[in-house]
Design an enzyme around this catalytic site. Structure first.
Site, PDB file in Angstrom:
ATOM      1  N   GLY A 411      68.308  29.825 -11.340  1.00 45.50           N
ATOM      2  CA  GLY A 411      69.377  30.817 -11.252  1.00 45.50           C
ATOM      3  C   GLY A 411      70.457  30.635 -12.308  1.00 45.50           C
ATOM      4  N   GLU A 412      71.111  31.740 -12.657  1.00 43.54           N
ATOM      5  CA  GLU A 412      72.210  31.788 -13.633  1.00 43.54           C
ATOM      6  C   GLU A 412      71.812  31.170 -14.981  1.00 43.54           C
ATOM      7  OE1 GLU A 412      76.163  31.130 -12.404  1.00 43.54           O
ATOM      8  OE2 GLU A 412      75.808  31.750 -10.347  1.00 43.54           O
ATOM      9  N   GLY A 413      70.612  31.492 -15.403  1.00 44.36           N
ATOM     10  CA  GLY A 413      70.069  30.982 -16.654  1.00 44.36           C
ATOM     11  C   GLY A 413      69.143  29.817 -16.390  1.00 44.36           C
TER      12      GLY A 413
END
Length: 592
Positions: A411-413
Site C-alpha cells: 500500500g501507498e507505493g
C-alpha cells in the site's frame, strides 16, 4: 531524445512537479552527494511544551476510549469498524487532529499526530488504516490545497467524524504508477462543470465516505495533452455507483475497501482541489504525509510485538527454563527491541521535516515507509516464532497481526517501486554532475567550463572529505565517526556505480536496491544516533543513568553499520548474473 535523457527528464519533471524553485539540499540527497546535512536531523526534535501537555491529555483520553470500546478481534471477525467507534474517534479529536481549530480540529503537528496513530497502531491495524485513510490522505489534500471556501464547507463535518473521507487514486492501470490515471474529466460547454467517467478500485473507505478526493484526467487548454486534476466528489452525485462496498480480503478486514464507478458524473468546477492539471502533485504530496503516519502505525504494532514476545519469553517454560533464557529467543527479542527503537526515531524525525515547513522530503518518507513496513513484517515473524504453534490459533493476536501487516509492503507505493525511486532520485544529483564533466570533456566550451569545474570540485571534495556527524555525547563519538566514514564509503560507491554503469544503471534494479538499502540504513542509523544523543543529554541533565533502550540503540547501530558494509560490498561481489540467468530460464519455460 534517447532513453537516458527521457528517464532523466521524467525524474526532473517529477521533482519540479513537487517543488518549485531552488531547494536547499535535504538530508537524503545529501547522503548521495557525500554530505551530512545535520540541521535536518540534529538535535533530535521534540514537541513544544505547550502542545505536549495538550497531546498528553489527548493520548490519555484516546487510551481510555480504546480500552473501553475498541475490540480488534470483533472488528476482524465482523469485517467492520462499528459506527460508535468511529464516532468516538471523532469525539476524541483523532479524525481531525492536524486540522486547524478554526475548522474544529486540534491543530496538532505531524509529530503529535504520529503519536496518536502509534497508539491506535498498537491495538488494531484495521482502525489505524481507517484513520490514516480518512485523515492522513483522505482529507489531507483538502487541508493542504483547499480554498478557504472549500475548507469551510467540507472540513467541520470531516474532522468530527460526522462525515468520512477517502482518497481515490488507484485504478486498473494506475497504482504505484500514479501518473497513469485513466479516469476522464471533460468540461461542459459552458465550463461550469466537469463530466467524470471511469472506475476506481482498492479504495479504503470508498463505501462509507461522504467526501472523496478523486484523481481524473482533464484536457489542458490550448493543447491536445491531458493532465491529472483532483476533484472533490460526493456519492450522492447522479452516476456515482458503488460496485463493491467491501471487497473481501486477507487482512485489515475491518476497513471498507471498495470499488466504484463514475458514469457521466457532473462535478462543479468549484470542487476542483488545487490548481487545474496539478492533481499528481496533490496526490504525491498527500502520500508523503500518509507514509509518515504509516510509519507511526507500524511503530505502534512493533511495540506490541515487543510486549507480547517479552511477556511470553518470561513466562513460558520449556526444558526447565523460561524461553527468555535461550539465546536464540534472546536474539529475536533483541532484534525486535532494536527495530522498534529505530522505527520510532525515524518516524519522529521524518514527521519533524514536515512540521518545520521543509519541502523536499520525498526520499525520506519513502525510506521510512520501506524500512518500517519491512521491519514490522520481520518482527511479527520473530514474535510468532517465539510463541510457536500457539501463535497459529485465533485466540492470540499474532495470526491477525500477520495477516494485517502483509499489505503494508504494497500500500501507498509498493516497496519495490519506492526502492528504485530512492536510488534513482538520490543518484540524480551526482549523476548530473558527472554528466556535466563528461559533456565538457567531449565537447569543450567556455560556457560549460564553469559548471564542469564546480561539479568536479563537488565530486572531489566529497571523495576526499569524511563528513562530520556533530553529536554532543562523548560516549557516542566513535559511533558518529563510524557513521561519517560509512557516508563517505557510500558516496564513493555511488560515484563508482555511476561511472561504471553510466546510463544502464537506470534499469539495473539489483544495483539500485543495494544503493537504496544502504541509504535507508544510513538514514535509520542517523535517526537512532540523534535520538540516543538527545536521551543521553536529557539523562545527564537529570542525573539519570542509561536505560535498556540504549542497549537497543547500540545493537541497532552495530547491525545497521554491518548491513551497510554488506550492501556496498555486494555492489561488486554478487550473484546477479546467475540470478538473472536463472530467472530468464524459468520465465522462458512453458508451464508444466
Amino acid at each position: 531524445m534517447n532513453k537516458v535523457e527521457a528517464r532523466q527528464k521524467e525524474i526532473q519533471q517529477a521533482e519540479e512537479l513537487l517543488f518549485a524553485g531552488p531547494q536547499a539540499l535535504g538530508f537524503a540527497k545529501g547522503l548521495f552527494q557525500g554530505h551530512f546535512v545535520s540541521d535536518w536531523v540534529m538535535p533530535y526534535p521534540d514537541i513544544p511544551a505547550a502542545q505536549q501537555a495538550e497531546l498528553n491529555k489527548s493520548l490519555a483520553e484516546l487510551r481510555q476510549f480504546l480500552d473501553e470500546h475498541l475490540d480488534p478481534v470483533e472488528i476482524d471477525r465482523q469485517a467492520d469498524i462499528p459506527r460508535e467507534v468511529i464516532d468516538g474517534l471523532g469525539r476524541v479529536g483523532v479524525l481531525g487532529a492536524t486540522a486547524s481549530v478554526e475548522y474544529g480540529g486540534r491543530g496538532f503537528t505531524q509529530m503529535a499526530n504520529c503519536k496518536l496513530l502509534e497508539e491506535i497502531g498498537r491495538r488494531c491495524a484495521s482502525t489505524s488504516v481507517f484513520v490514516n485513510a480518512h485523515h492522513s490522505i483522505g482529507i489531507r489534500a483538502l487541508l493542504l490545497f483547499g480554498t478557504h471556501q472549500q475548507k469551510q464547507r467540507w472540513l467541520p463535518k470531516l474532522v468530527n467524524g460526522e462525515q468520512l473521507g477517502a482518497f481515490a487514486l488507484t485504478e486498473r492501470e494506475a497504482g504505484s504508477d500514479a501518473a497513469n490515471v485513466q479516469m476522464q474529466a471533460r468540461p461542459t460547454q459552458d465550463g461550469s462543470h466537469f463530466i467524470l467517467n471511469g472506475e476506481k478500485r482498492y479504495i479504503t473507505n470508498a463505501g462509507i465516505a461522504q467526501v472523496l478526493t478523486v484523481m481524473a484526467r482533464t484536457p489542458m487548454p490550448g493543447s491536445d495533452k491531458t493532465a491529472i486534476t483532483a476533484f472533490l466528489v460526493t456519492p450522492d452525485m447522479p452516476g456515482f455507483t458503488i460496485l463493491e462496498a467491501r471487497m473481501p480480503k486477507m487482512g485489515i478486514r475491518g476497513t471498507a475497501t471498495g470499488r466504484f464507478s463514475l458514469r457521466d458524473v457532473k462535478v462543479p468546477k468549484e470542487n476542483i482541489l488545487g490548481p487545474m492539471g496539478k492533481g499528481l502533485k496533490v496526490a504525491l504530496t498527500v502520500l508523503d504525509f500518509g507514509r509518515t503516519t504509516f510509519g507511526a502505525c507500524c511503530t505502534g504494532a512493533a511495540k506490541t510485538c515487543l510486549r507480547l514476545a517479552t511477556e511470553h519469553a518470561n513466562t513460558r517454560k520449556q526444558f526447565n527454563k523460561t524461553l527468555g533464557e535461550f539465546d536464540l529467543v534472546k536474539k529475536k527479542i533483541a532484534r525486535i527491541a532494536a527495530g522498534a527503537y529505530a522505527m520510532e526515531a525515524m518516524t519522529t524525525i521524518t514527521a519533524s521535516l514536515i512540521d518545520r515547513g521543509l519541502e523536499d522530503y520525498m526520499i525520506e518518507t519513502a525510506m521510512l515507509k520501506v524500512f518500517t513496513t519491512e521491519r514490522l513484517w520481520e518482527m511479527i515473524n520473530d514474535a510468532f516464532q517465539i510463541y510457536g504453534g500457539s501463535a497459529y490459533f485465533v485466540d492470540l493476536p499474532l495470526e491477525r497481526m500477520l495477516r494485517d501487516a502483509r499489505i503494508n509492503q504494497i500500500g501507498e507505493g509498493s516497496n519495490e517501486v519506492l526502492t528504485s525511486f530512492i536510488a534513482l532520485v538520490g543518484m540524480r544529483g551526482p549523476g548530473m554532475e558527472f554528466k556535466e564533466i563528461y559533456d565538457t570533456v567531449m565537447k569543450p566550451s567556455r560556457d560549460r567550463m564553469g559548471k564542469a569545474w564546480a561539479a568536479g570540485m563537488n565530486r572531489l571534495g566529497a571523495a576526499i572529505r569524511i563528513p562530520d556527524v556533530p553529536i554532543r555525547s562523548e560516549q557516542l563519538r566513535a559511533n558518529a565517526r563510524q557513521l561519517g566514514r560509512l557516508i563517505w564509503r557510500f558516496n564513493f560507491a555511488v560515484n563508482r556505480a555511476l561511472i561504471t554503469y553510466r546510463e544502464p544503471i537506470l534499469d539495473m534494479q539489483l544495483v539500485q536496491e543495494r544503493i537504496a538499502d544502504a541509504a535507508t540504513d544510513l538514514f535509520a542509523s542517523t535517526c537512532v544516533l540523534s535520538r540516543w544523543d538527545a536521551e543521553l543529554q536529557f539523562a545527564r541533565r537529570n542525573g539519570d543513568s542509561a536505560s535498556a533502550d540504549h542497549a537497543a540503540a547500540d545493537l541497532f547501530l552495530r547491525q545497521s553499520f554491518r548491513r551497510i558494509r554488506r550492501f556496498l560490498g555486494e555492489l561488486t561481489d554478487n550473484d546477479d548474473n546467475s540470478l538473472l540467468a536463472t530467472a530468464k530460464s524459468v520465465l522462458g519455460k512453458p508451464p508444466s
